[in-house]
Design a protein around this motif. Structure first.
Motif, PDB file in Angstrom:
ATOM      1  N   ALA A  80    -117.418 102.178 -19.511  1.00 46.07           N
ATOM      2  CA  ALA A  80    -118.264 101.067 -18.637  1.00 46.07           C
ATOM      3  C   ALA A  80    -117.801 100.601 -17.264  1.00 46.07           C
ATOM      4  O   ALA A  80    -118.329 100.000 -16.426  1.00 46.07           O
ATOM      5  CB  ALA A  80    -118.065  99.862 -19.691  1.00 46.07           C
ATOM      6  N   ASP A  81    -116.627 101.104 -17.062  1.00 47.34           N
ATOM      7  CA  ASP A  81    -115.895 101.134 -15.894  1.00 47.34           C
ATOM      8  C   ASP A  81    -116.861 101.966 -14.875  1.00 47.34           C
ATOM      9  O   ASP A  81    -117.191 101.453 -13.616  1.00 47.34           O
ATOM     10  CB  ASP A  81    -114.635 101.558 -15.577  1.00 47.34           C
ATOM     11  CG  ASP A  81    -113.668 100.591 -16.131  1.00 47.34           C
ATOM     12  OD1 ASP A  81    -114.095  99.333 -16.412  1.00 47.34           O
ATOM     13  OD2 ASP A  81    -112.370 101.216 -16.659  1.00 47.34           O
ATOM     14  N   SER A  82    -117.412 102.976 -15.261  1.00 47.84           N
ATOM     15  CA  SER A  82    -118.151 103.645 -14.334  1.00 47.84           C
ATOM     16  C   SER A  82    -119.716 103.508 -14.571  1.00 47.84           C
ATOM     17  O   SER A  82    -120.457 104.066 -13.748  1.00 47.84           O
ATOM     18  CB  SER A  82    -117.974 105.260 -14.398  1.00 47.84           C
ATOM     19  OG  SER A  82    -118.154 105.763 -15.772  1.00 47.84           O
ATOM     20  N   CYS A  83    -120.189 102.932 -15.594  1.00 46.45           N
ATOM     21  CA  CYS A  83    -121.422 102.669 -16.007  1.00 46.45           C
ATOM     22  C   CYS A  83    -121.511 101.228 -16.411  1.00 46.45           C
ATOM     23  O   CYS A  83    -121.790 101.029 -17.781  1.00 46.45           O
ATOM     24  CB  CYS A  83    -122.055 103.499 -17.228  1.00 46.45           C
ATOM     25  SG  CYS A  83    -121.939 105.251 -16.804  1.00 46.45           S
ATOM     26  N   PRO A  84    -121.845 100.501 -15.631  1.00 44.86           N
ATOM     27  CA  PRO A  84    -122.005  98.838 -15.927  1.00 44.86           C
ATOM     28  C   PRO A  84    -123.306  98.612 -16.767  1.00 44.86           C
ATOM     29  O   PRO A  84    -123.407  97.564 -17.273  1.00 44.86           O
ATOM     30  CB  PRO A  84    -122.069  98.248 -14.520  1.00 44.86           C
ATOM     31  CG  PRO A  84    -122.617  99.155 -13.703  1.00 44.86           C
ATOM     32  CD  PRO A  84    -122.078 100.745 -14.136  1.00 44.86           C
ATOM     33  N   ASN A  85    -124.134  99.485 -17.001  1.00 43.26           N
ATOM     34  CA  ASN A  85    -125.345  99.245 -17.929  1.00 43.26           C
ATOM     35  C   ASN A  85    -124.807  99.564 -19.352  1.00 43.26           C
ATOM     36  O   ASN A  85    -125.712  99.242 -20.066  1.00 43.26           O
ATOM     37  CB  ASN A  85    -126.377 100.136 -17.221  1.00 43.26           C
ATOM     38  CG  ASN A  85    -126.261 101.542 -17.158  1.00 43.26           C
ATOM     39  OD1 ASN A  85    -125.296 101.945 -16.960  1.00 43.26           O
ATOM     40  ND2 ASN A  85    -127.231 102.268 -17.573  1.00 43.26           N
ATOM     41  N   VAL A  86    -123.827  99.903 -19.689  1.00 41.34           N
ATOM     42  CA  VAL A  86    -123.363  99.860 -21.005  1.00 41.34           C
ATOM     43  C   VAL A  86    -122.990  98.361 -21.227  1.00 41.34           C
ATOM     44  O   VAL A  86    -121.901  97.962 -20.759  1.00 41.34           O
ATOM     45  CB  VAL A  86    -122.286 100.787 -21.107  1.00 41.34           C
ATOM     46  CG1 VAL A  86    -121.573 100.956 -22.614  1.00 41.34           C
ATOM     47  CG2 VAL A  86    -122.539 102.469 -20.818  1.00 41.34           C
ATOM     48  N   ILE A  87    -123.866  97.874 -22.112  1.00 41.04           N
ATOM     49  CA  ILE A  87    -123.680  96.435 -22.137  1.00 41.04           C
ATOM     50  C   ILE A  87    -123.305  95.924 -23.644  1.00 41.04           C
ATOM     51  O   ILE A  87    -123.033  94.918 -24.186  1.00 41.04           O
ATOM     52  CB  ILE A  87    -124.953  95.732 -21.756  1.00 41.04           C
ATOM     53  CG1 ILE A  87    -126.055  96.270 -22.514  1.00 41.04           C
ATOM     54  CG2 ILE A  87    -125.094  95.858 -20.295  1.00 41.04           C
ATOM     55  CD1 ILE A  87    -127.352  95.537 -22.359  1.00 41.04           C
ATOM     56  N   GLY A  88    -123.527  97.000 -24.589  1.00 40.83           N
ATOM     57  CA  GLY A  88    -123.394  96.597 -26.103  1.00 40.83           C
ATOM     58  C   GLY A  88    -122.979  97.634 -26.914  1.00 40.83           C
ATOM     59  O   GLY A  88    -123.014  98.955 -26.186  1.00 40.83           O
ATOM     60  N   VAL A  89    -122.682  97.359 -28.082  1.00 36.91           N
ATOM     61  CA  VAL A  89    -122.059  98.502 -28.995  1.00 36.91           C
ATOM     62  C   VAL A  89    -122.777  98.322 -30.270  1.00 36.91           C
ATOM     63  O   VAL A  89    -122.709  97.210 -30.968  1.00 36.91           O
ATOM     64  CB  VAL A  89    -120.743  98.595 -28.941  1.00 36.91           C
ATOM     65  CG1 VAL A  89    -120.161  99.867 -29.960  1.00 36.91           C
ATOM     66  CG2 VAL A  89    -119.853  98.642 -27.592  1.00 36.91           C
ATOM     67  N   LYS A  90    -123.011  99.264 -30.834  1.00 33.50           N
ATOM     68  CA  LYS A  90    -123.562  99.358 -32.181  1.00 33.50           C
ATOM     69  C   LYS A  90    -122.442 100.062 -33.035  1.00 33.50           C
ATOM     70  O   LYS A  90    -122.316 101.304 -33.086  1.00 33.50           O
ATOM     71  CB  LYS A  90    -124.873 100.171 -32.484  1.00 33.50           C
ATOM     72  CG  LYS A  90    -125.239 100.167 -34.219  1.00 33.50           C
ATOM     73  CD  LYS A  90    -126.702 100.969 -34.246  1.00 33.50           C
ATOM     74  CE  LYS A  90    -126.906 101.192 -35.595  1.00 33.50           C
ATOM     75  NZ  LYS A  90    -128.168 101.834 -36.180  1.00 33.50           N
ATOM     76  N   TYR A  91    -121.631  99.111 -33.746  1.00 30.60           N
ATOM     77  CA  TYR A  91    -120.308  99.689 -34.306  1.00 30.60           C
ATOM     78  C   TYR A  91    -120.401  99.873 -35.741  1.00 30.60           C
ATOM     79  O   TYR A  91    -120.841  98.831 -36.499  1.00 30.60           O
ATOM     80  CB  TYR A  91    -119.327  98.662 -34.093  1.00 30.60           C
ATOM     81  CG  TYR A  91    -117.828  99.467 -34.324  1.00 30.60           C
ATOM     82  CD1 TYR A  91    -117.331 100.149 -33.374  1.00 30.60           C
ATOM     83  CD2 TYR A  91    -117.093  99.064 -35.568  1.00 30.60           C
ATOM     84  CE1 TYR A  91    -116.008 100.863 -33.889  1.00 30.60           C
ATOM     85  CE2 TYR A  91    -115.902  99.888 -35.873  1.00 30.60           C
ATOM     86  CZ  TYR A  91    -115.476 100.743 -34.939  1.00 30.60           C
ATOM     87  OH  TYR A  91    -114.258 101.159 -35.130  1.00 30.60           O
ATOM     88  N   ALA A  92    -120.404 101.052 -36.376  1.00 30.43           N
ATOM     89  CA  ALA A  92    -120.953 101.339 -37.620  1.00 30.43           C
ATOM     90  C   ALA A  92    -119.511 102.159 -38.592  1.00 30.43           C
ATOM     91  O   ALA A  92    -119.895 102.947 -39.292  1.00 30.43           O
ATOM     92  CB  ALA A  92    -122.042 102.360 -37.810  1.00 30.43           C
ATOM     93  N   VAL A  93    -118.668 101.930 -38.209  1.00 31.07           N
ATOM     94  CA  VAL A  93    -117.432 102.531 -39.161  1.00 31.07           C
ATOM     95  C   VAL A  93    -117.086 101.239 -39.919  1.00 31.07           C
ATOM     96  O   VAL A  93    -116.920 100.218 -39.630  1.00 31.07           O
ATOM     97  CB  VAL A  93    -115.960 102.581 -38.222  1.00 31.07           C
ATOM     98  CG1 VAL A  93    -114.842 102.768 -38.840  1.00 31.07           C
ATOM     99  CG2 VAL A  93    -116.274 103.313 -37.053  1.00 31.07           C
ATOM    100  N   PRO A  94    -117.066 101.800 -41.266  1.00 32.80           N
ATOM    101  CA  PRO A  94    -116.800 100.709 -42.626  1.00 32.80           C
ATOM    102  C   PRO A  94    -115.540 100.154 -42.763  1.00 32.80           C
ATOM    103  O   PRO A  94    -114.985 100.374 -43.659  1.00 32.80           O
ATOM    104  CB  PRO A  94    -117.544 101.402 -43.596  1.00 32.80           C
ATOM    105  CG  PRO A  94    -117.016 102.635 -43.271  1.00 32.80           C
ATOM    106  CD  PRO A  94    -117.404 103.048 -41.859  1.00 32.80           C
ATOM    107  N   ASP A  95    -114.989  99.551 -41.614  1.00 29.96           N
ATOM    108  CA  ASP A  95    -113.760  98.989 -41.584  1.00 29.96           C
ATOM    109  C   ASP A  95    -113.637  97.658 -40.582  1.00 29.96           C
ATOM    110  O   ASP A  95    -113.533  98.020 -39.493  1.00 29.96           O
ATOM    111  CB  ASP A  95    -112.747 100.088 -41.133  1.00 29.96           C
ATOM    112  CG  ASP A  95    -111.165  99.614 -41.283  1.00 29.96           C
ATOM    113  OD1 ASP A  95    -111.054  98.409 -41.161  1.00 29.96           O
ATOM    114  OD2 ASP A  95    -110.125 100.582 -41.432  1.00 29.96           O
ATOM    115  N   ALA A  96    -113.532  96.671 -41.231  1.00 27.31           N
ATOM    116  CA  ALA A  96    -113.658  95.542 -40.527  1.00 27.31           C
ATOM    117  C   ALA A  96    -112.367  95.218 -39.567  1.00 27.31           C
ATOM    118  O   ALA A  96    -112.413  94.722 -38.278  1.00 27.31           O
ATOM    119  CB  ALA A  96    -113.876  94.020 -41.271  1.00 27.31           C
TER     120      ALA A  96
END
Length: 300
Positions: A156-172
């Motif tokens: 995200a430091d080099s790509c400010p358009n990275v704004i969200g994350v779909k996080y799908a690791v089954p470990d809260a």
């Protein structure tokens, strides 16, 4: 570029529409449009064409482009469109550029399927795609439990358009650590394992969750979101209890029937054919009745 509206759109039920197939194996565009309109009419405000529930990896490049165009057309400004892209870098870049040209607002970058993924290589892969479409919001889809949160921060430091994350690791607990290492307030965190994980992930900082179940019962998914936003954990867990078995059927045997169960439910409702493409397979006759029974008491 003001990314605030895109971030707000991600903090919601992120619907992953199915891709219905006709008797000859082609995409059933009539059923597809009807299913999308049903989602929109049901209150869904963000859709992800070419997601895993849409059988991304079983579609041809031409079909993925057709699904993107059809979805943008049906959304018609009523919902944000987050297009799934992936495969090798040139293919993913071409798909992202097509999504932009078709009128989508964001792209979700599927987890790299290469068997050898280094941390720095993960950054390079996502950077190449994000830099190709600086006017689109970019959402990495993370399923790798070994990835460090710091990698996302570097990206995200080099790509400010990275704004969200779909996080799908089954470990809260892993999610909570990853989000804080990357920057909890820097990104919109979407619980990428749907309704069963949404309550736990919301408690750790997620503000949206993905859903395949929403294809079947938009009101059920939106009821969970409403409860989570209100901080009403008991109400959210009532929905969780209602849909638990359905989601367990989808998750069984490493999610072998993830899409199959959703399409079986839609077939039981008369909304589309149950057909899926290999390596998925339709449910055996004996299991179809259980799916129908599971959704019988829902507010469809």
């Amino acid at each position: 570029m003001d990314l605030t509206p895109l971030k707000a759109a991600l903090a919601d039920v992120v619907a992953i529409p199915v891709t219905p197939f006709a008797g000859d194996g082609s995409i059933d565009t009539t059923a597809h449009r009807a299913l999308l309109r049903r989602l929109l009419d049901g209150g869904v405000r963000i859709v992800t064409p070419n997601g895993n529930t849409g059988e991304f990896y079983a579609l041809t490049p031409e079909e993925r482009r057709a699904v993107t165009e059809l979805t943008v057309e049906e959304a018609g400004g009523r919902a944000a469109v987050l297009v799934g892209v992936g495969h090798d870098v040139p293919t993913a870049v071409a798909a992202a550029e097509h999504a932009r040209d078709a009128g989508a607002e964001m792209v979700m970058i599927h987890q790299p399927v290469h068997p050898y993924v280094s941390q720095d290589g993960w950054i390079d892969y996502h950077r190449a795609i994000a830099e190709a479409v600086p006017g689109l919001g970019v959402v990495p889809y993370i399923r790798n439990p070994h990835l460090d949160g710091g990698c996302l921060a570097v990206l995200a430091d080099s790509c400010p358009n990275v704004i969200g994350v779909k996080y799908a690791v089954p470990d809260a607990a892993r999610f909570a650590a990853f989000a804080r290492d990357a920057g909890l307030d820097r990104f919109v965190w979407v619980a990428g394992l749907a309704e069963l994980y949404a309550p736990a992930y919301f408690s750790a900082g997620a503000t949206g969750f993905t859903s395949g179940l929403v294809n079947v019962a938009p009101g059920v998914s939106l009821a969970m979101l409403e409860a989570l936003r209100a901080g009403d954990h008991p109400a959210a867990m009532k929905v969780w209890e209602q849909i638990r078995r359905f989601e367990e059927l989808r998750a069984d045997r490493q999610s072998a029937n993830n899409v199959t169960v959703v399409k079986e439910a839609l077939a039981a409702l008369g909304l589309c054919d149950r057909a899926v493409r290999p390596p998925s397979r339709v449910l055996p006759e004996a299991q179809r009745a259980e799916v129908a029974d599971q959704i019988a008491g829902w507010s469809i």
